[in-house]
Design an enzyme around this catalytic site. Structure first.
Site, PDB file in Angstrom:
ATOM      1  N   ARG A  56      -4.844   9.416   3.569  1.00  0.00           N
ATOM      2  CA  ARG A  56      -3.643  10.228   3.695  1.00  0.00           C
ATOM      3  C   ARG A  56      -3.736  11.427   2.735  1.00  0.00           C
ATOM      4  O   ARG A  56      -4.796  12.010   2.608  1.00  0.00           O
ATOM      5  CB  ARG A  56      -2.385   9.361   3.457  1.00  0.00           C
ATOM      6  CG  ARG A  56      -2.361   8.075   4.296  1.00  0.00           C
ATOM      7  CD  ARG A  56      -2.292   8.301   5.779  1.00  0.00           C
ATOM      8  NE  ARG A  56      -1.207   9.120   6.223  1.00  0.00           N
ATOM      9  CZ  ARG A  56      -0.129   8.709   6.894  1.00  0.00           C
ATOM     10  NH1 ARG A  56       0.033   7.422   7.131  1.00  0.00           N
ATOM     11  NH2 ARG A  56       0.750   9.563   7.348  1.00  0.00           N
ATOM     12  N   LYS A  78      -7.593   1.787  -2.326  1.00  0.00           N
ATOM     13  CA  LYS A  78      -8.390   1.776  -1.091  1.00  0.00           C
ATOM     14  C   LYS A  78      -9.287   3.000  -1.112  1.00  0.00           C
ATOM     15  O   LYS A  78      -8.811   4.132  -1.106  1.00  0.00           O
ATOM     16  CB  LYS A  78      -7.504   1.786   0.149  1.00  0.00           C
ATOM     17  CG  LYS A  78      -8.351   1.890   1.430  1.00  0.00           C
ATOM     18  CD  LYS A  78      -7.576   1.646   2.704  1.00  0.00           C
ATOM     19  CE  LYS A  78      -8.503   1.827   3.907  1.00  0.00           C
ATOM     20  NZ  LYS A  78      -7.865   1.510   5.172  1.00  0.00           N
ATOM     21  N   CYS A  82     -10.973 -12.490  17.694  1.00  0.00           N
ATOM     22  CA  CYS A  82     -10.547 -11.137  18.049  1.00  0.00           C
ATOM     23  C   CYS A  82     -11.644 -10.540  18.922  1.00  0.00           C
ATOM     24  O   CYS A  82     -12.818 -10.583  18.555  1.00  0.00           O
ATOM     25  CB  CYS A  82     -10.371 -10.307  16.778  1.00  0.00           C
ATOM     26  SG  CYS A  82     -10.231  -8.532  17.074  1.00  0.00           S
ATOM     27  N   GLN A 120       0.862  -1.187   0.000  1.00  0.00           N
ATOM     28  CA  GLN A 120       0.000   0.000   0.000  1.00  0.00           C
ATOM     29  C   GLN A 120       0.897   1.236   0.000  1.00  0.00           C
ATOM     30  O   GLN A 120       1.570   1.533   0.979  1.00  0.00           O
ATOM     31  CB  GLN A 120      -0.888   0.027   1.243  1.00  0.00           C
ATOM     32  CG  GLN A 120      -1.784   1.259   1.272  1.00  0.00           C
ATOM     33  CD  GLN A 120      -2.549   1.406   2.580  1.00  0.00           C
ATOM     34  OE1 GLN A 120      -1.973   1.351   3.659  1.00  0.00           O
ATOM     35  NE2 GLN A 120      -3.846   1.591   2.488  1.00  0.00           N
ATOM     36  N   ARG A 140      -7.627  -7.334  12.292  1.00  0.00           N
ATOM     37  CA  ARG A 140      -7.274  -7.704  13.673  1.00  0.00           C
ATOM     38  C   ARG A 140      -7.570  -9.170  13.971  1.00  0.00           C
ATOM     39  O   ARG A 140      -6.854  -9.797  14.763  1.00  0.00           O
ATOM     40  CB  ARG A 140      -8.033  -6.781  14.638  1.00  0.00           C
ATOM     41  CG  ARG A 140      -7.492  -5.371  14.638  1.00  0.00           C
ATOM     42  CD  ARG A 140      -8.430  -4.411  15.323  1.00  0.00           C
ATOM     43  NE  ARG A 140      -9.633  -4.197  14.536  1.00  0.00           N
ATOM     44  CZ  ARG A 140     -10.691  -3.513  14.953  1.00  0.00           C
ATOM     45  NH1 ARG A 140     -10.689  -2.990  16.159  1.00  0.00           N
ATOM     46  NH2 ARG A 140     -11.749  -3.349  14.172  1.00  0.00           N
TER      47      ARG A 140
HETATM   48  C1  LIG Z   1      -2.811  -1.361  14.118  1.00  0.00           C
HETATM   49  C2  LIG Z   1      -3.539  -0.952  12.865  1.00  0.00           C
HETATM   50  C3  LIG Z   1      -2.855  -0.262  11.870  1.00  0.00           C
HETATM   51  C4  LIG Z   1      -3.517   0.104  10.680  1.00  0.00           C
HETATM   52  N1  LIG Z   1      -2.807   0.698   9.682  1.00  0.00           N
HETATM   53  C5  LIG Z   1      -3.413   0.953   8.482  1.00  0.00           C
HETATM   54  C6  LIG Z   1      -2.642   1.423   7.378  1.00  0.00           C
HETATM   55  O1  LIG Z   1      -1.422   1.564   7.440  1.00  0.00           O
HETATM   56  N2  LIG Z   1      -3.304   1.694   6.226  1.00  0.00           N
HETATM   57  C7  LIG Z   1      -4.667   1.535   6.098  1.00  0.00           C
HETATM   58  O2  LIG Z   1      -5.207   1.809   5.037  1.00  0.00           O
HETATM   59  N3  LIG Z   1      -5.417   1.051   7.122  1.00  0.00           N
HETATM   60  C8  LIG Z   1      -4.815   0.740   8.285  1.00  0.00           C
HETATM   61  N4  LIG Z   1      -5.552   0.175   9.314  1.00  0.00           N
HETATM   62  C9  LIG Z   1      -6.989  -0.100   9.090  1.00  0.00           C
HETATM   63  C10 LIG Z   1      -7.212  -1.541   8.609  1.00  0.00           C
HETATM   64  O3  LIG Z   1      -6.770  -1.708   7.280  1.00  0.00           O
HETATM   65  C11 LIG Z   1      -8.693  -1.956   8.696  1.00  0.00           C
HETATM   66  O4  LIG Z   1      -9.457  -1.106   7.878  1.00  0.00           O
HETATM   67  C12 LIG Z   1      -9.240  -1.879  10.115  1.00  0.00           C
HETATM   68  O5  LIG Z   1      -8.360  -2.499  11.019  1.00  0.00           O
HETATM   69  C13 LIG Z   1     -10.612  -2.525  10.223  1.00  0.00           C
HETATM   70  O6  LIG Z   1     -10.524  -3.897   9.892  1.00  0.00           O
HETATM   71  P1  LIG Z   1     -10.546  -5.056  11.053  1.00  0.00           P
HETATM   72  O7  LIG Z   1     -11.743  -4.772  11.901  1.00  0.00           O
HETATM   73  O8  LIG Z   1     -10.628  -6.332  10.279  1.00  0.00           O
HETATM   74  O9  LIG Z   1      -9.278  -4.902  11.844  1.00  0.00           O
HETATM   75  C14 LIG Z   1      -4.897  -0.196  10.508  1.00  0.00           C
HETATM   76  C15 LIG Z   1      -5.564  -0.924  11.513  1.00  0.00           C
HETATM   77  C16 LIG Z   1      -4.893  -1.308  12.669  1.00  0.00           C
HETATM   78  C17 LIG Z   1      -5.625  -2.130  13.690  1.00  0.00           C
END
Ligand SMILES: Cc1cc2nc3c(=O)[nH]c(=O)nc-3n(C[C@H](O)[C@H](O)[C@H](O)COP(=O)(O)O)c2cc1C
Length: 399
Positions: free
Chosen positions: A167, A214, A339, A96, A316
């Site tokens: 971003r 995205k 989770c 990404q 997660r």
């Molecule tokens: C620790 C952490 C770091 C994340 N970093 C990014 C990132 O660098 N880029 C991004 O687009 N989304 C980032 N996200 C969002 C995730 O891609 C995702 O949309 C979000 O965790 C919800 O999905 P989940 O409920 O399956 O975790 C991050 C999420 C977490 C938990």
């Protein structure tokens, strides 16, 4: 099950429809090198059966942020090693690519000089204003840097370049953040001009790679970066026409409230981005994925069966159990460690400049050095004080 069926995207076959969405982990070295900790983590996910893994927030420039970086040819080798390891288990790898929504040169210089007070105040200013202050010539240079980064990823054997629509890109697209009056501000066409220029430039730079975007969507309740819910279907069609091969519809992670994107337990319903994803999917013909509190195979399967998405992002929940896919394949979904959405080991640690280490998976973050194996000798064990209280902030009320 549908989630276990292969899917062809941009001419490449993905072995199943489960993806690990972009998550900044904090595992990489300060200069962005993919080190053993990072490689072991992603390789473990691939070994667990995930079909597609995205490396979150890969920077095309030097920066003080704790993310992977790919701005110099000398960094290609560590990405190649990672790609080889992930491919060995049959998974595809994506990076990404993002550009921060701040003036990285100014901030890097202040950071290098140890002027932390000034770093904080400049960052604070830029998060709101850089989108409106950045010059069109600088935007052109940013596109060149992001394309050069994609080219290096291609040389490393990475399969997918995923454009981060939050971003800087998402700030420019946003009807809330972008107040420009030039050709990059105002109408939807103007606000998305940079995003579409970037997609076309990427397509020309790396024609053999799959291009993912995205797409963050702002709703009345959530989000600041990306486009509004009314604009999303129109923009999605423009992205497809510009050459995007797949869309990941999910909340923005940076330019809004953190809990909008990564809701802890009890804040958002499961699969909270599914209906918005379905809206986008209904107007495009390319595959569309989603993420956001999708935690078990039954939920994922329902999303696909209802035609709301073509792939599911499990973030997660894969930290909690990297064998999520293999256990599903083996017909043992009940054995998946769930989770609990505490955000303690992932979100909280990364925000405090450390690395992800899930509280329900003691191996997570230590995949290269820690292996939990069955005890050689079975014993009866009493666990005293193993309640949820130790999670701190888990909202169970007993801490
Ligand atoms: C620790 C952490 C770091 C994340 N970093 C990014 C990132 O660098 N880029 C991004 O687009 N989304 C980032 N996200 C969002 C995730 O891609 C995702 O949309 C979000 O965790 C919800 O999905 P989940 O409920 O399956 O975790 C991050 C999420 C977490 C938990």
């Amino acid at each position: 099950m549908n989630i276990l069926r292969p899917i062809t995207i941009g001419g490449q076959e993905f072995k199943n429809r489960v993806l690990f969405p972009p998550l900044t982990t904090g595992y990489e070295d300060k200069d962005g090198t993919i080190n053993e900790q990072s490689r072991a983590f992603y390789t473990r996910l691939a070994k667990g059966g995930v079909g597609y893994i995205v490396l979150g927030d890969v920077a095309p420039i030097p920066s003080f942020a704790v993310t992977p970086k790919l701005y110099d040819d000398s960094q290609i080798e560590c990405f190649r090693k990672l790609a080889d390891n992930v491919h060995a288990h049959g998974a595809k790898l994506g990076v990404q690519i993002f550009h921060p929504e701040y003036n990285s040169e100014v901030l890097n210089a202040l950071f290098a000089a140890g002027k932390m007070e000034e770093v904080r105040s400049q960052l604070h200013h830029d998060m709101d204003h850089f989108v409106n202050e950045v010059m069109p010539e600088t935007l052109d240079q940013i596109i060149d840097k992001m394309c050069a980064c994609a080219l290096r990823a291609q040389q490393a054997g990475v399969d997918v370049v995923s454009i981060h629509g939050d971003r800087l890109v998402g700030a420019l697209c946003s009807p809330i953040m972008n107040t420009r009056s030039d050709e990059f501000g105002g109408s939807l066409e103007n606000r998305t001009r940079f995003a579409l220029m970037l997609v076309k430039a990427m397509k020309a730079a790396v024609p053999d790679m799959v291009i993912e975007y995205k797409l963050p969507v702002i709703t009345p309740e959530r989000g600041k970066g990306g486009v509004s819910i009314d604009e999303a279907p129109i923009f999605a069609q423009w992205l497809e026409q510009a050459g995007v091969d797949m869309l990941h519809v999910a909340q923005a992670n940076h330019t809004g409230n953190m809990a909008d994107t990564i809701p802890p337990m009890g804040v958002q319903p499961y699969c909270f981005f599914a209906d918005i994803t379905a809206l986008v999917k209904s107007v495009v013909s390319i595959p569309v994925s989603t993420s956001g509190r999708i935690i078990d195979p039954a939920m994922s399967e329902e999303l696909l069966n209802e035609g709301k998405a073509d792939m599911v992002g499990i973030g997660r929940a894969l930290l909690a159990d990297p064998d999520w896919v293999n256990k599903t394949l083996a017909g043992r979904p009940q054995d998946i460690i769930r989770c609990i959405g505490c955000n303690e080991g992932c979100v909280d640690t990364v925000l405090n400049r450390s690395f992800i280490a899930c509280v329900v998976n003691a191996e997570n973050g230590f995949e290269a050095v820690r292996f939990i194996t069955p005890a050689e000798q079975r014993k009866k064990v009493v666990v005293i004080g193993g309640g949820a209280c130790w999670l701190r902030g888990c909202s169970c009320g007993c801490y």
